[in-house]
Scaffold this motif. Structure first.
Motif, PDB file in Angstrom:
ATOM      1  N   LEU A   1       0.831  -1.204   0.000  1.00 23.81           N
ATOM      2  CA  LEU A   1       0.000   0.000   0.000  1.00 23.81           C
ATOM      3  C   LEU A   1       0.865   1.253   0.000  1.00 23.81           C
ATOM      4  O   LEU A   1       0.612   2.202  -0.763  1.00 23.81           O
ATOM      5  N   MET A   2       1.900   1.280   0.841  1.00 22.69           N
ATOM      6  CA  MET A   2       2.755   2.458   0.915  1.00 22.69           C
ATOM      7  C   MET A   2       3.511   2.682  -0.389  1.00 22.69           C
ATOM      8  O   MET A   2       3.717   3.825  -0.821  1.00 22.69           O
ATOM      9  N   MET A   3       3.924   1.602  -1.048  1.00 21.74           N
ATOM     10  CA  MET A   3       4.620   1.754  -2.331  1.00 21.74           C
ATOM     11  C   MET A   3       3.699   2.306  -3.410  1.00 21.74           C
ATOM     12  O   MET A   3       4.117   3.122  -4.230  1.00 21.74           O
ATOM     13  N   VAL A   4       2.443   1.867  -3.412  1.00 26.19           N
ATOM     14  CA  VAL A   4       1.489   2.397  -4.389  1.00 26.19           C
ATOM     15  C   VAL A   4       1.264   3.890  -4.151  1.00 26.19           C
ATOM     16  O   VAL A   4       1.213   4.690  -5.100  1.00 26.19           O
ATOM     17  N   LEU A   5       1.146   4.298  -2.882  1.00 29.69           N
ATOM     18  CA  LEU A   5       0.978   5.714  -2.577  1.00 29.69           C
ATOM     19  C   LEU A   5       2.212   6.517  -2.987  1.00 29.69           C
ATOM     20  O   LEU A   5       2.101   7.618  -3.540  1.00 29.69           O
ATOM     21  N   ALA A   6       3.403   5.971  -2.715  1.00 25.73           N
ATOM     22  CA  ALA A   6       4.639   6.667  -3.101  1.00 25.73           C
ATOM     23  C   ALA A   6       4.739   6.776  -4.617  1.00 25.73           C
ATOM     24  O   ALA A   6       5.102   7.831  -5.150  1.00 25.73           O
ATOM     25  N   GLY A   7       4.418   5.690  -5.330  1.00 24.89           N
ATOM     26  CA  GLY A   7       4.467   5.732  -6.787  1.00 24.89           C
ATOM     27  C   GLY A   7       3.439   6.677  -7.372  1.00 24.89           C
ATOM     28  O   GLY A   7       3.725   7.407  -8.335  1.00 24.89           O
ATOM     29  N   GLY A   8       2.233   6.693  -6.799  1.00 21.69           N
ATOM     30  CA  GLY A   8       1.208   7.610  -7.289  1.00 21.69           C
ATOM     31  C   GLY A   8       1.570   9.068  -7.055  1.00 21.69           C
ATOM     32  O   GLY A   8       1.415   9.912  -7.945  1.00 21.69           O
ATOM     33  N   ALA A   9       2.059   9.363  -5.838  1.00 26.12           N
ATOM     34  CA  ALA A   9       2.487  10.738  -5.553  1.00 26.12           C
ATOM     35  C   ALA A   9       3.664  11.130  -6.433  1.00 26.12           C
ATOM     36  O   ALA A   9       3.744  12.267  -6.927  1.00 26.12           O
ATOM     37  N   GLY A  10       4.594  10.198  -6.644  1.00 27.57           N
ATOM     38  CA  GLY A  10       5.747  10.495  -7.491  1.00 27.57           C
ATOM     39  C   GLY A  10       5.355  10.766  -8.929  1.00 27.57           C
ATOM     40  O   GLY A  10       5.861  11.705  -9.555  1.00 27.57           O
ATOM     41  N   LEU A  11       4.447   9.969  -9.482  1.00 29.22           N
ATOM     42  CA  LEU A  11       4.020  10.173 -10.867  1.00 29.22           C
ATOM     43  C   LEU A  11       3.310  11.512 -11.018  1.00 29.22           C
ATOM     44  O   LEU A  11       3.554  12.258 -11.985  1.00 29.22           O
ATOM     45  N   ALA A  12       2.436  11.863 -10.062  1.00 29.08           N
ATOM     46  CA  ALA A  12       1.726  13.141 -10.138  1.00 29.08           C
ATOM     47  C   ALA A  12       2.698  14.314 -10.031  1.00 29.08           C
ATOM     48  O   ALA A  12       2.600  15.290 -10.791  1.00 29.08           O
ATOM     49  N   ALA A  13       3.628  14.239  -9.097  1.00 30.93           N
ATOM     50  CA  ALA A  13       4.605  15.324  -8.932  1.00 30.93           C
ATOM     51  C   ALA A  13       5.470  15.479 -10.172  1.00 30.93           C
ATOM     52  O   ALA A  13       5.771  16.601 -10.606  1.00 30.93           O
ATOM     53  N   LEU A  14       5.877  14.362 -10.774  1.00 31.57           N
ATOM     54  CA  LEU A  14       6.726  14.437 -11.959  1.00 31.57           C
ATOM     55  C   LEU A  14       5.975  15.033 -13.147  1.00 31.57           C
ATOM     56  O   LEU A  14       6.514  15.878 -13.872  1.00 31.57           O
ATOM     57  N   LEU A  15       4.737  14.606 -13.360  1.00 28.46           N
ATOM     58  CA  LEU A  15       3.941  15.171 -14.451  1.00 28.46           C
ATOM     59  C   LEU A  15       3.806  16.678 -14.297  1.00 28.46           C
ATOM     60  O   LEU A  15       3.930  17.438 -15.262  1.00 28.46           O
TER      61      LEU A  15
END
Length: 554
Positions: free
Chosen positions: A93-107
């Motif tokens: 769960l924490m990895m999915v949240l980190a990946g989602g936040a990372g993708l949004a921030a990068l975009l």
């Protein structure tokens, strides 16, 4: 056997760590002159990391409580000698949240922020590597290593773009985290000196074997280690650094930082439930009251800070503090139902906090886009006789028609996105924040008499009052930014700035639409955390691959 279970998923456990590491090395070789290629590679790697995290989450979710663990031995050494990586429901769960936040921030950063300084893309990937590693590792020393990796990257990202405000806030941020890292090392050294191991599962097994003469030393080590984690989780009074640091950072960096405080919360949740469960004998629920009351004070501080904030960026920072306090207080009760609601709230508040930090820049930009100031001549001022006649109800003060006036698309998007963020952060229906808070409130009502009665009632009241204060603070900001302004043209928004915000809010909406499956996942995660023997058994059941030399990749 389903499709996900048939895949060799255990071999992919190390991939979320290796992928950003290899990407960061490649980006350094590309240099800063090939920004387009670097951005494309960074985006591809970040998306791949998120997909890997989702695949691991689906894999553990399809397994029962005793087998919902994946264990990987990178050095092919037996437990507890070598490094161990473990994925379970919480880490996935924490990895999915980190990946989602990372993708949004990068975009969001691809619109302009990634060009504001050097080495943005390598630092971004190293940040993701540290996050994924911290969630996967199963021993204290490697947790420290991954903490330092993500912190070192965060220092560079916080200072990205330069400026006096960032340097001042960055110095405070670095100083606090260096002290916390020193305490981390001291705590780890004390625990290792008493137990002779750094493997988390092994520590949990050996606590009952610690002689009475060493219990004070072990308690001191655990307390020092918890101070380091709580400082990173922004617990009061060790959270003075967070609002100015997050406000000074660039918008995509602040959005990614929304997950950083949750790393401290994760570490507390993991180690406290693993080493000090109710079945731990003399160590049962060690430090639980500190977590509860520290979390309550932090929640109250964050809520009052939101009310006192006049700037949206600082308000967003205090909302992160309030969510961190909520999670820590709920953790200390040792109630699986309460922990399940807190985990749902964790996902919701992280996504909403990330979206709110991205919105800060767009809303502030909208305020700065104004028409040329009007003349100060008296002839330009409206007179009483210029007011519309009583029958002209469809005219404003300047006799402009109100009916049929279109709302610009940019302002409509900002207003709707801010409204949805407000509903999630404040915990109002029908958004996901309400479901998480309602689950926690229901669990608090079901607590047995005498089971933290005073603290439970205090948390119950604070959850409601903090939601009211957050609603008031965010409504005040919304009125100032969207209702009061006049004669202000619509701001220009880029697609790459709007898409990540829309995706984050869509994820919050998805938590509402799929509320029952999401709550079921949270309940299963909470049950596993409060019954840590399955985690311990899974770690010690891992065996090196026969026929492969020790230290070689299995």
């Amino acid at each position: 056997m389903s499709g996900w279970a048939a895949l060799p998923m255990q071999q992919l456990i190390i991939a979320p760590v290796l992928l950003p590491l290899a990407t960061a090395a490649t980006l350094l070789l590309l240099g800063d002159k090939r920004r387009v290629a670097a951005a494309a590679l960074n985006l591809t790697s970040t998306l791949a990391g998120l997909l890997l995290a989702v695949a691991l989450l689906l894999w553990v979710n399809e397994r029962d409580a005793a087998t919902a663990f994946g264990v990987y031995l990178p050095g092919n050494w037996p437990v507890p000698v070598g490094i161990v990586l473990v994925v379970d429901r919480l880490s996935a769960l924490m990895m999915v949240l980190a990946g989602g936040a990372g993708l949004a921030a990068l975009l969001f950063s691809l619109a302009r922020w990634h060009r504001a300084g050097v080495h943005f893309h390598p630092l971004f990937q190293l940040q993701l590597m540290g996050l994924y590693g911290a969630f996967l590792t199963a021993d204290l020393f490697n947790l420290f290593v991954f903490f330092e990796v993500l912190l070192a990257a965060s220092y560079g990202l916080l200072l990205h773009g330069g400026g006096g405000d960032r340097v001042r806030a960055g110095l405070h941020y670095i100083a606090v985290n260096l002290v916390a890292s020193l305490l981390f090392l001291i705590g780890v050294a004390l625990i290792y000196g008493v137990t002779g191991t750094l493997n988390m599962a092994d520590i949990a097994q050996k606590l009952s074997q610690v002689p009475d003469s060493d219990r004070g030393l072990l308690g001191a080590g655990a307390a020092i280690l918890s101070i380091a984690f709580l400082a990173k989780a922004a617990v009061w009074p060790m959270n003075f650094w967070l609002p100015p640091a997050y406000a000074a950072a660039g918008a995509p960096v602040s959005a990614l930082f929304a997950i950083l405080t949750k790393v401290g919360v994760y570490a507390v949740l993991r180690l406290w439930t693993l080493c000090f469960p109710a079945s731990a004998g003399p160590w049962a629920l060690f430090g639980g009251e500190v977590l509860v009351w520290g979390g309550l004070v932090t929640l109250a501080f964050g809520a009052l800070g939101m009310m006192a904030s006049q700037r949206l960026d600082r308000l967003a920072g205090f909302s992160v503090i309030a969510s961190s306090g909520t999670l820590l207080a709920a953790t200390g009760f040792d109630a699986p139902a309460l922990s399940a609601g807190a985990l749902f709230y964790l996902a919701s508040s992280t996504l909403a906090g990330c979206a709110l930090f991205l919105l800060v820049e767009l809303i502030e930009r909208a305020r700065q886009v104004e028409l040329a100031p009007r003349s100060d001549d008296d002839d330009d001022l409206p007179h009483f006789s210029d007011a519309p006649a009583p029958g002209d109800a469809n005219l404003d003060d300047e006799e402009q028609a109100l009916i049929g006036r279109a709302i610009p698309a940019a302002l409509a998007f900002l207003g709707l996105a801010f409204l949805l963020c407000t509903l999630v952060v404040a915990g109002l229906p029908p958004m996901s924040g309400f479901i998480g808070k309602l689950a926690m409130l229901s669990a608090l009502l079901d607590l047995a008499p005498g089971e933290g009665t005073v603290a439970g009632r205090t948390l119950f009241v604070l959850l409601i009052v903090s939601g009211l204060l957050a609603t008031t603070a965010l409504m005040r900001v919304g009125i100032r930014h969207f209702w009061a302004p006049q004669n202000r043209p619509s701001p220009r928004l880029r697609v790459t700035e709007c898409v990540p915000i829309a995706l984050l809010l869509a994820a919050c909406t998805g938590l509402v639409v799929c509320g029952e499956p999401a709550l079921a996942y949270a309940r299963a995660t909470a049950q596993a955390l409060h019954r840590p023997q399955h985690y311990i058994d899974a770690v010690f059941a891992a065996r090196p691959v026969p026929g492969v030399a020790e230290g070689a990749p299995p």
